[in-house]
Design an enzyme around this catalytic site. Structure first.
Site: not given
Ligand code: AHR
Length: 512
Positions: A44, A191-192, A259, A315, A364
């Protein structure tokens, strides 16, 4: 015969004889192939991932092509990264692609509002990203802007990228120095969208998806694989709504973001300073990926029993507090032995769900979150996570094998998790690869494996391990954690007996 084997296998699993845990591995023609795209990555416009990671100053003394640094390209080529997602993330829904084409000095600047309010000079745009993908020999995965972009903008971007005939966008692309279309396939529609991508409800997004996706055209020789912006972790309603409202033939995939946090979103916890309780909690949360993938897949199964729509975990990874003294908006974190175990366990989960999970992207690639590579000026280091991807690349496009196994527990206080997780595959040359993770911080574990329908003679392997779960590679000691030859596997009759060191990721190769 297969039924007989299954009965036999279930009779022997979970037996723990003479301190050895029993496991069985069987080949099954009906098993899926593990898509190489499970081993994908994400870059990103965030912190030092693109700028200072991939894309350096035009006065840099590093070997480079244009401004792309070639040391990172070489390192990433070695692990065969199959795809790269770009430009976001949250940045993707404020990115306007026309700002990133044409003469660099004439490109408008913008504020990167999500990530530190820094100035984005748009010097790295469509042409630069696709040049990077070509150097990496990887497939681009572009996330289009639904949150603040128009349908027309997305439609024209696809035309610019993929159309070969006479058209305004083809002419513009040619004026900018590129004759042939790139034929990009993987296409994210937002995205999201429940959060930074527009704060939409599931119903509203499903309608928007249908509208945007309608105008993302399949040009000759360039059919798109459209991916709907999916749920955040346990939001099962989001997946249910998408599957209910969007015709299956309008999406190649539905995404999922998860995450791993040691703490919570307000206090995530340090990347390098944690005790066994913190370590254990992180592992416990990482393993919840299995529950998530299972439950989202179960919903998808109801609408799509033949599994034509992929679950795309685009992600994932561990998210910690930033390194002290660094910009909080840049998400720069160190990467420890704990991260290697997280990577190994998560990739095992994806492999074992290869029937539905066809793509995934670690967040990332460079200098951000659970990175593969960290850079400091002209220096570069490979993280423990990088080495896991290196060892696991043998699973790409190999046939999944069935593993029957109940792990011994790893207990801390009154909580316990399975200490060991595993996945296995057989490649087109007949070689079998088994990846095993021992999360136990205190004990080595011996596993005796019976292999059915598998002809093998020798076992060799590599191990990633370290004394402490907090151990890291630094610019002073970049090779503290790196793969080493593994001597803990032997053949006894037709059984494979493996002793996994505590805190280890082991990948074995069994040759016919
Ligand atoms: O990876 C960091 C961020 O996490 C991304 O921009 C977003 O899609 C997510 O919330």
């Amino acid at each position: 015969m297969k039924v007989w084997y299954s009965l036999l296998c279930s009779a022997v699993i979970s037996l723990n004889v003479f301190g050895q845990t029993k496991m069985s591995i069987t080949a099954d023609n009906a098993s899926p192939v593990i898509s190489k795209h499970i081993y994908g990555h994400f870059s990103e416009h965030l912190g030092r991932c693109i700028y200072d990671g991939f894309w350096v100053s035009d006065t840099s003394t590093l070997p480079r092509k244009d401004r792309i640094r070639l040391d990172v390209v070489e390192a990433l080529k070695k692990i065969q990264i199959p795809n790269l997602r770009w430009p976001g993330g949250c940045f993707g829904d404020e990115y306007h692609w026309r700002d990133g084409i044409g003469k660099r000095e004439a490109r408008p600047k913008m504020i990167n509002t999500h990530w530190g309010n820094v100035t984005e000079d748009n010097s790295f745009g469509t042409h630069e990203f696709l040049e990077l993908c070509s150097l990496l020999n990887t497939e681009p995965y572009i996330a289009g802007n639904v949150g603040s972009g128009t349908v027309e903008e997305m439609n024209k971007w696809v035309e610019y990228l993929n159309f070969d005939g006479l058209s305004p966008m083809t002419e513009l692309r040619k004026q900018n120095g590129r004759t042939a279309p790139w034929k990009v396939q993987f296409w994210g529609v937002g995205n999201e969208s429940w959060g930074c991508g527009g704060s939409m409800t599931a119903d509203y997004y499903a309608d928007q998806y249908r509208r945007y996706a309608t105008f993302c055209k399949n040009y000759p020789g360039a059919p798109l694989k459209k991916i709907a912006a999916g749920a955040s972790d346990f939001d099962y309603n989001w997946t249910e709504t998408l599957m209910k409202k969007v015709p299956l033939n309008m999406m190649w995939g539905v995404s999922l973001h998860y995450y791993t946090l040691m703490g919570n979103w307000n206090k995530k916890g340090s990347a390098t300073q944690f005790d066994e309780n913190g370590y254990f909690t992180t592992m416990q949360k990482c393993l919840r990926m299995d529950e998530l993938v299972t439950r989202h897949s179960t919903i998808m199964d109801r609408y799509d029993p033949t599994k034509r729509v992929a679950l795309v975990v685009d992600e994932w990874g561990v998210w910690t507090d930033v390194e002290p003294g660094t910009n909080p908006g840049f998400l720069y974190q160190q990467n420890s032995m704990r991260d290697a175990l997280i990577a190994g366990a998560t990739l095992n989960i994806f492999n074992n769900h290869a029937d539905r999970v066809k793509m995934a992207n670690l967040a990332q690639t460079i200098n951000v979150l659970q990175a593969l590579i960290l850079t400091k000026g002209n220096q570069m280091l490979l993280t423990p996570t990088y080495h896991v991807f290196d060892l696991y690349k043998v699973h790409q496009e190999a046939k999944l094998l069935n593993v029957n196994f109940t792990s011994p527990d790893y207990a801390v206080g009154d909580q316990k998790i399975p200490a060991v997780n595993v996945s296995a595959s057989q490649d087109s040359t007949g070689k079998v690869h088994i990846s095993l993770v021992n999360m136990d911080a205190n004990k080595s574990i011996t596993i005796r494996t019976s292999l059915y329908d598998i002809n093998w003679k020798t076992a060799e392997g590599q191990v990633i391990t370290s004394n402490k779960f907090t151990d890291i590679n630094t610019f002073e000691k970049p090779d503290l954690i790196r793969p080493a030859a593994f001597n803990g596997a032997k053949k006894e009759g037709n059984d494979l007996v493996v002793t996994l060191p505590r805190l280890s990721v082991v990948v074995l190769e069994l040759k016919p």
